[in-house]
Design an enzyme around this catalytic site. Structure first.
Site, mmCIF file in Angstrom:
data_model
loop_
_atom_site.group_PDB
_atom_site.id
_atom_site.type_symbol
_atom_site.label_atom_id
_atom_site.label_comp_id
_atom_site.label_asym_id
_atom_site.label_seq_id
_atom_site.Cartn_x
_atom_site.Cartn_y
_atom_site.Cartn_z
ATOM 1 N N SER A 13 0.831 -1.210 0.000
ATOM 2 C CA SER A 13 0.000 0.000 0.000
ATOM 3 C C SER A 13 0.868 1.263 0.000
ATOM 4 C CB SER A 13 -0.999 0.003 1.162
ATOM 5 O OG SER A 13 -0.348 0.196 2.386
ATOM 6 N N ASN A 14 2.046 1.191 0.612
ATOM 7 C CA ASN A 14 2.952 2.356 0.529
ATOM 8 C C ASN A 14 3.473 2.531 -0.899
ATOM 9 O OD1 ASN A 14 3.590 3.855 3.138
ATOM 10 N ND2 ASN A 14 3.603 1.714 3.821
ATOM 11 N N MET A 90 10.856 -6.670 4.366
ATOM 12 C CA MET A 90 11.109 -7.318 5.654
ATOM 13 C C MET A 90 12.442 -8.069 5.693
ATOM 14 S SD MET A 90 8.687 -6.165 7.304
ATOM 15 C CE MET A 90 6.979 -5.648 7.333
ATOM 16 N N ARG A 91 13.444 -7.469 5.101
ATOM 17 C CA ARG A 91 14.790 -8.058 5.119
ATOM 18 C C ARG A 91 15.766 -7.017 5.636
ATOM 19 N NH1 ARG A 91 14.499 -13.430 4.357
ATOM 20 N NH2 ARG A 91 12.527 -13.699 3.301
ATOM 21 N N HIS A 109 8.858 3.072 8.971
ATOM 22 C CA HIS A 109 8.677 2.168 10.113
ATOM 23 C C HIS A 109 7.391 2.562 10.845
ATOM 24 C CE1 HIS A 109 9.853 -0.620 13.201
ATOM 25 N NE2 HIS A 109 9.530 0.297 14.104
ATOM 26 N N GLY A 143 22.309 -0.057 11.741
ATOM 27 C CA GLY A 143 21.524 -0.619 12.847
ATOM 28 C C GLY A 143 20.120 -0.982 12.387
ATOM 29 N N LYS A 172 -2.461 5.036 7.391
ATOM 30 C CA LYS A 172 -2.985 6.252 6.730
ATOM 31 C C LYS A 172 -1.946 7.365 6.749
ATOM 32 C CE LYS A 172 -7.958 6.458 7.110
ATOM 33 N NZ LYS A 172 -9.074 6.952 7.904
ATOM 34 N N GLU A 174 1.302 6.884 7.096
ATOM 35 C CA GLU A 174 2.444 6.455 6.274
ATOM 36 C C GLU A 174 2.253 6.931 4.836
ATOM 37 O OE1 GLU A 174 3.756 2.375 6.622
ATOM 38 O OE2 GLU A 174 2.919 2.178 8.623
HETATM 39 C C1 GAR Z 1 3.927 -0.793 6.760
HETATM 40 O O1 GAR Z 1 3.169 -0.582 7.921
HETATM 41 C C2 GAR Z 1 5.388 -0.487 7.026
HETATM 42 O O2 GAR Z 1 5.566 0.598 7.885
HETATM 43 C C3 GAR Z 1 5.841 -1.765 7.669
HETATM 44 O O3 GAR Z 1 5.239 -2.762 6.893
HETATM 45 C C4 GAR Z 1 3.978 -2.285 6.398
HETATM 46 C C5 GAR Z 1 3.933 -2.517 4.909
HETATM 47 O O4 GAR Z 1 2.674 -2.224 4.421
HETATM 48 N N1 GAR Z 1 7.250 -1.879 7.665
HETATM 49 C C6 GAR Z 1 7.928 -2.463 8.645
HETATM 50 O O5 GAR Z 1 7.399 -2.961 9.630
HETATM 51 C C7 GAR Z 1 9.426 -2.473 8.456
HETATM 52 N N2 GAR Z 1 10.068 -2.901 9.644
HETATM 53 P P1 GAR Z 1 2.407 -2.083 2.863
HETATM 54 O O6 GAR Z 1 2.965 -3.343 2.221
HETATM 55 O O7 GAR Z 1 0.915 -2.023 2.745
HETATM 56 O O8 GAR Z 1 3.101 -0.835 2.378
#
Ligand code: GAR
Length: 213
Positions: A13-14, A90-91, A109, A143, A172, A174
């Site tokens: 979605s982002n 997620m890597r 994040h 980090g 929302k 984000e």
């Molecule tokens: C989002 O909430 C993003 O902030 C999170 O994964 C989701 C992806 O949503 N990222 C993390 O947790 C990174 N550590 P999306 O696939 O709908 O954009």
């Protein structure tokens, strides 16, 4: 025009909000490639729908993390990528990639860093019982979620929230702040002094002071 690569593992979605903000003209950018580690990622459907090139790079096809990251680095170089956008990727990005793109890899994040870094940030916030949470766009360093912060937005957290309801409220925001951070970068308005991200004209158009575009 800024040439982007988006790296995503999930629904995307982002990624979609970045596409939408490019298509609306808010962002002067082009997504040259979507890179995912997950052949089932919803982000792939979005790439196809918008005619964006995509590649699946699975960690298990590589002998270790450095070779995985160096393959991704090659794919980025090949396409002349200027900014790497991690959107639910997620890597862990290793130093090989970071060194090739110093302060040119952004991440979003779902918490107000430095609170709740790492996985399941929304659940961490619910379990802790905070009354405010939010999201953070930051540059990647070596980090976990520790790099210089570019933009943050806050949302209320209620006693009866669970990971999902809080996560939706955060998401929302984000979708507002990630395009804004990319826009700042594309307009050359970001510089970094130590941990401090200096933004030219920050007070004038911060999304925290203005309603969503
Ligand atoms: C989002 O909430 C993003 O902030 C999170 O994964 C989701 C992806 O949503 N990222 C993390 O947790 C990174 N550590 P999306 O696939 O709908 O954009």
């Amino acid at each position: 025009m800024l040439i982007l690569a988006v790296l995503a593992s999930g629904s995307g979605s982002n990624f979609q909000s970045i596409i939408d903000n490019i298509e609306s003209g808010y962002l002067d950018a082009r997504v040259a490639v979507l890179i995912t580690d997950n052949p089932g990622a919803g982000a792939i459907k979005r790439a196809k729908k918008h005619n964006i090139d995509h590649i699946v790079v699975k960690p298990k096809d590589f002998k270790d993390r450095p070779s995985y990251n160096s393959h991704i680095a090659k794919e980025l170089k090949k396409r002349g990528i200027e900014l790497v956008v991690l959107a639910g990727f997620m890597r862990i990005v290793d130093k090989l990639l970071i060194n090739q793109y110093p302060n040119r890899i952004m991440n979003i994040h779902p918490a107000l860093l430095p609170s709740f870094p790492g996985a399941h940030a929304q659940k961490q916030a619910v379990d802790y019982g905070v009354k405010i949470s939010g999201c953070t766009v930051h540059f990647i360093d070596q980090g976990i979620d520790t790099g210089p912060i570019i933009v943050q937005a806050a949302v209320p957290a209620y006693h009866d929230d669970d990971e999902e309801s809080l996560g939706k409220r955060i998401l929302k925001q984000e979708h507002r702040i990630y395009p804004y951070a990319i826009k700042l970068y594309s307009e050359g308005r970001i510089s970094i002094e130590g941990r401090n991200v200096i933004i030219t004209g920050e007070r004038e158009d911060s999304p925290l002071q203005n309603p969503p575009h």
